[in-house]
Motif scaffolding. Structure first.
Motif, PDB file in Angstrom:
ATOM      1  N   LEU A 247      -4.691   5.713   0.986  1.00  8.18           N
ATOM      2  CA  LEU A 247      -3.723   5.453   1.709  1.00  8.18           C
ATOM      3  C   LEU A 247      -3.799   5.778   3.153  1.00  8.18           C
ATOM      4  CD1 LEU A 247      -0.495   4.858   1.816  1.00  8.18           C
ATOM      5  CD2 LEU A 247      -0.260   7.107   0.792  1.00  8.18           C
ATOM      6  N   ARG A 248      -4.267   6.885   3.580  1.00 10.00           N
ATOM      7  CA  ARG A 248      -4.103   7.487   4.714  1.00 10.00           C
ATOM      8  C   ARG A 248      -5.041   6.357   5.648  1.00 10.00           C
ATOM      9  NH1 ARG A 248      -3.092  12.174   7.976  1.00 10.00           N
ATOM     10  NH2 ARG A 248      -4.507  11.972   9.742  1.00 10.00           N
ATOM     11  N   GLY A 249      -6.125   6.111   5.074  1.00  8.02           N
ATOM     12  CA  GLY A 249      -7.196   5.306   5.606  1.00  8.02           C
ATOM     13  C   GLY A 249      -6.647   4.028   6.002  1.00  8.02           C
ATOM     14  N   THR A 250      -6.087   3.429   5.102  1.00  9.80           N
ATOM     15  CA  THR A 250      -5.409   1.969   5.249  1.00  9.80           C
ATOM     16  C   THR A 250      -4.515   2.105   6.404  1.00  9.80           C
ATOM     17  OG1 THR A 250      -5.804   1.297   2.981  1.00  9.80           O
ATOM     18  CG2 THR A 250      -4.326   0.201   4.006  1.00  9.80           C
ATOM     19  N   GLY A 308       3.459   6.732  -0.552  1.00 12.62           N
ATOM     20  CA  GLY A 308       2.946   7.585  -1.481  1.00 12.62           C
ATOM     21  C   GLY A 308       2.240   7.036  -2.518  1.00 12.62           C
ATOM     22  N   MET A 309       1.803   7.760  -3.406  1.00 15.76           N
ATOM     23  CA  MET A 309       0.978   7.145  -4.591  1.00 15.76           C
ATOM     24  C   MET A 309       2.072   6.752  -5.797  1.00 15.76           C
ATOM     25  SD  MET A 309      -2.094   7.695  -3.513  1.00 15.76           S
ATOM     26  CE  MET A 309      -2.908   7.401  -4.977  1.00 15.76           C
ATOM     27  N   VAL A 310       1.703   5.621  -6.279  1.00 13.41           N
ATOM     28  CA  VAL A 310       2.588   4.844  -7.013  1.00 13.41           C
ATOM     29  C   VAL A 310       2.885   6.096  -8.390  1.00 13.41           C
ATOM     30  CG1 VAL A 310       2.969   3.008  -8.770  1.00 13.41           C
ATOM     31  CG2 VAL A 310       1.874   2.899  -6.522  1.00 13.41           C
ATOM     32  N   HIS A 311       4.329   6.384  -8.668  1.00 11.92           N
ATOM     33  CA  HIS A 311       4.576   7.114  -9.708  1.00 11.92           C
ATOM     34  C   HIS A 311       3.720   6.547 -11.076  1.00 11.92           C
ATOM     35  CE1 HIS A 311       6.539   9.781 -12.427  1.00 11.92           C
ATOM     36  NE2 HIS A 311       6.981  10.490 -11.219  1.00 11.92           N
ATOM     37  N   PRO A 312       3.244   7.483 -11.691  1.00 12.33           N
ATOM     38  CA  PRO A 312       2.706   7.011 -13.193  1.00 12.33           C
ATOM     39  C   PRO A 312       3.792   6.361 -14.220  1.00 12.33           C
ATOM     40  CG  PRO A 312       1.764   9.231 -12.802  1.00 12.33           C
ATOM     41  CD  PRO A 312       3.082   9.010 -11.685  1.00 12.33           C
ATOM     42  N   ASP A 313       4.965   6.812 -14.155  1.00  9.96           N
ATOM     43  CA  ASP A 313       5.837   5.990 -14.974  1.00  9.96           C
ATOM     44  C   ASP A 313       6.172   4.579 -14.419  1.00  9.96           C
ATOM     45  OD1 ASP A 313       6.064   8.327 -16.599  1.00  9.96           O
ATOM     46  OD2 ASP A 313       8.119   9.317 -15.200  1.00  9.96           O
TER      47      ASP A 313
END
Length: 361
Positions: A247-250, A308-313
């Motif tokens: 995410l940060r690199g992109t 952010g990272m996509v929530h597992p739910d």
């Protein structure tokens, strides 16, 4: 021999006589009358009327030719030759007169429509893309270059896709009618383009790499920095082994492409229901280069997006196994990018269609 006499039909018939001097005189008279009338002709319409009078099916010269059947065999070739010569002569005269009239009409038209080529030409106004569209095109170009594709979805969205599938429960403040435009209990005007991500995840097997530009709607009062209608571009990546580092690199590549190789990014912890962990990303001020100024409020950095990272739910609701796949998402406000890129201090200028403003872009 015979002589030519006028008949009731306007033609002539032959009677035995001393010869054909009368016929010759009649043909010469027709030629003379036609020539005299030609000198007074001033229009194509009058010229056509003259042609019909003398050479038409019931014309004066035609009537002479119709009388040839009553002439003797010796007279026919002589009278026929005289009449045909007269016809050819008159046709040439009429043709010449027509050409002269046409040339005169053309000359008069050109004189009336004369153009002064030394006069300056009229400037034709040309349009250009709206500054918001320019920003969207610029951002889309950057992400397409990074391997993303563009996905679109409906502006009028189901409550499930706008909230439920994004891990926003029934009692969440975002569902309040003061924040969201409801059509009915189950249908809303989308408050972000995230529902497009959910629809794509439902229908697509990872890997997924998309951006979702479009209009969004929130019940905000209109002022210099808020509008009930604005524009977003969200991004989503889902694949095996995707991390916060990706995410940060992109996003860092995106920022350097947008603001230059010297641009720096900063991530601050935040909370979004549909991502975990979540962050807001700042970019070094493009006015002062991070030193601190009025634009960045002396902080050296300016917030430009949430991520952010996509929530597992969220992955589970889309039938994607979070034990196998992971992903990241981000959302950018296009108005914010446009205002900072062009030095616009009032968002309302982007929607008022004032040509004095739009012509600057």
């Amino acid at each position: 021999m015979s002589s030519l006499l006028p008949c009731r039909a306007g033609g002539f018939h032959f009677k035995a006589g001393k010869g054909n001097p009368i016929v010759k005189e009649r043909i010469e008279s027709i030629k003379s009358d036609a020539e005299q009338l030609l000198t007074a002709i001033s229009s194509i319409e009058d010229l056509e009327a003259l042609r019909v009078r003398f050479l038409g099916k019931k014309g004066e010269l035609t009537s002479v030719l119709k009388g040839l059947g009553q002439a003797s065999p010796e007279e026919r070739p002589v009278i026929g030759q005289m009449a045909n010569e007269a016809r050819v002569y008159l046709e040439e005269k009429i043709s010449s007169a027509k050409s002269a009239l046409e040339q005169k009409a053309t000359a008069e038209k050109l004189k009336a429509e004369v153009i002064d080529v030394t006069m300056p030409g009229k400037k034709h106004a040309t349009g250009s893309r709206h500054p918001l569209q320019q920003v969207e095109d610029r951002l889309s170009s950057i992400f397409l270059g990074l391997g993303f594709s563009i996905a679109e979805g409906p502006d009028v969205e189901l409550d499930y896709y706008n909230f439920e599938a994004l891990n926003i429960p029934k009692n969440h403040p975002a569902r309040d009618t003061q924040d969201t435009f409801y059509i009915n209990d189950d249908v809303v005007l989308r408050s972000q383009t995230s529902p497009v991500q959910v629809r794509v995840m439902e229908q697509t097997t990872p890997p997924i790499r998309i951006i979702c530009p479009g209009r969004v709607y929130r019940s905000d009062a209109v002022d210099a920095t808020h509008s009930p209608v604005f524009h977003q571009m969200e991004g989503l990546v889902v694949d095996k082994g995707v991390t916060m580092g990706d995410l940060r690199g992109t996003l860092e590549l995106f920022v350097k492409e947008l603001y230059g190789a010297d641009a720096k990014v900063r991530f601050r912890p935040h909370h979004f229901p549909f991502t975990e962990p979540s962050a807001e990303m700042d970019v070094s001020c493009f006015v002062c280069g991070g030193k601190g100024c009025r634009v960045c409020k002396q902080e050296g950095f300016i917030e430009i997006l949430g991520c952010g990272m996509v929530h597992p739910d969220v992955l589970r609701r889309c039938n994607i196994d979070p034990e196998v796949y992971s992903g990241f998402a981000f959302g950018i406000g296009l108005e914010r990018i446009a205002m900072r890129a062009y030095g616009i201090d009032d968002m309302r200028l982007l929607y008022e269609n004032d040509l004095r403003f739009l012509k600057q872009f």
